[in-house]
Design an enzyme around this catalytic site. Sequence first.
Site, short mmCIF file in Angstrom:
data_model
loop_
_atom_site.label_atom_id
_atom_site.label_comp_id
_atom_site.label_asym_id
_atom_site.label_seq_id
_atom_site.Cartn_x
_atom_site.Cartn_y
_atom_site.Cartn_z
N GLN A 47 0.81 -1.21 0.00
CA GLN A 47 0.00 0.00 0.00
C GLN A 47 0.85 1.26 0.00
O GLN A 47 2.04 1.24 0.28
CB GLN A 47 -0.94 -0.01 1.23
N ASP A 176 -8.65 -5.60 12.98
CA ASP A 176 -8.35 -4.17 12.84
C ASP A 176 -7.76 -3.96 11.45
O ASP A 176 -6.63 -3.54 11.29
CB ASP A 176 -7.35 -3.78 13.94
#
Lengths: 302, 302
Positions: A47, A176
């Site tokens: 990312q 998460d």
Amino acid sequence: MTQSQQLKQHPLIKNGWFKEVNEEHFPGQGFALQVEEVLHTSRSQFQDILVFKSVSYGVVLVLDGIIQCTERDEFAYQEMIAHVPLYLHNEPKRVLVVGGGDGGVIREVVKHQCVERATLVEIDKTVIELSKKYLPEMSVAFHHNKVEVVLCDGFQYLQEMAVKQEDQKYDVIITDSSDPDGPAEAFFQEGYFQLLRGALKDNGILIAQASENVWLDLKYLTQLVHTAKTVFPNTKYCYTMVPTYTSGQLGLIVCSKDESLDLTVPTRQPTPEEQDQIRYYNSSIHSAAFVLPTWANKLINK
Amino acid sequence: MTQSQQLKQHPLIKNGWFKEVNEEHFPGQGFALQVEEVLHTSRSQFQDILVFKSVSYGVVLVLDGIIQCTERDEFAYQEMIAHVPLYLHNEPKRVLVVGGGDGGVIREVVKHQCVERATLVEIDKTVIELSKKYLPEMSVAFHHNKVEVVLCDGFQYLQEMAVKQEDQKYDVIITDSSDPDGPAEAFFQEGYFQLLRGALKDNGILIAQASENVWLDLKYLTQLVHTAKTVFPNTKYCYTMVPTYTSGQLGLIVCSKDESLDLTVPTRQPTPEEQDQIRYYNSSIHSAAFVLPTWANKLINK
């Protein structure tokens, strides 16, 4: 301006402001933070990563253009996603956190004296390294003696868990993940909830960040809760209020295999020592977090 | 682009986006809405007014650079500021709204069958006129037979009320002012709460928008609650969640002369007919709106 400051630029920062926009998930609205200094920009294997010091929210971590946390308000998210499931369990010993490479959730997990082992499974080690460097208050638990870090894909880890004995499974699992556009896309499908069920003890509690709230794509959110319910009939939606997340709130999906457990009422109370270390969560806000406005309640809890 | 569109510009709209920033009250953060068409810009006797059609939140009213309402989320504010005090009163008949020239609050007030007279006191008739023209769903109650509009300063109106007989006073007063920088500055002082007390019946309920929330200036907010408490010992803070307000939430201050009344529990329930017309408020969210995160609770409710 020094040479190093000149080198650290990011396409989402213009005229000294970082602007978060997302044409697919929240078209036509944007949130902006004024930048004091860009600390890091890179593209990891997984990312786009941006870390900057903001004028009024401390250090900010941004993944693929979306704010993940700011030093000023991160506790509202970390505490709710950790303490809602942990205080629902009467004695959580083994806890798994999938994602959460910034360390904020694991920091909350080890505040519970009863926790014996907290395992963090993170795919992107760059996030952990950057958190240790730029977010010292979030990454403080990485060296805690109860914490174990596993660098791998959450899916792969859960698949391996499915064949383990009951005592190797988890009392609490916390998902998460980042939002479903990046490496976390598969975290929002039925297959993922099946894997989580396989890794959870019979009396275990699961919580997953929903990457949505009632003001955004309520149809998608309702579908996501429905997906979780096909795997865990005892599923409830709650939320936490975080000013730097879109619309100022973020949804959480809480699940239990035990259909008789009322997820809206904590099973344990924080000890005075625990409450001293907690800034956001309390037993009253645990219950209040499940109360929805009428129009959203009609859809999500129908 | 037609000539009329070219003429309608506003300094806070750049590259097709309206950006809300306020260096004094929330430095370093901004909220932005993409503009489809600017409908109106002017400076009234009292404030700068901007009305635009946004790409994803419908028509937006902006006073002195601050978003007052958007068609998409306005009900979250109007319903909570109206129904929290109205359902706390066992039979509200006379209701006063100070400010609220967009008509949204008065629309909610007349949903209560028991209300006999709803008086709106607004200083700026331009806001009423623009709401009638551009916000038809908010201004729908201006022609309701129970509604009376008085064009004057709220202070002056309340001063005249102070010498009235008890039966001329109000069961519920709602202060729907704009933020304290514009014409509404004096609405946040002890003298104002004294005037409100003078205009309220002995069993009356007051609610005032706090123009703040726990994430912004918590010290100022705590002081404001303290100011209200010097006049009304039974004062409580609650909030509503509105995505286009700063931090996604706005505080409300609820007061009663009756110290024995628990402000967190509604006295009446909505009738089925009333609940059908209400999208946000319900008895559960009434109570949940008073539950604060630990750090804010310690200060505000100390």
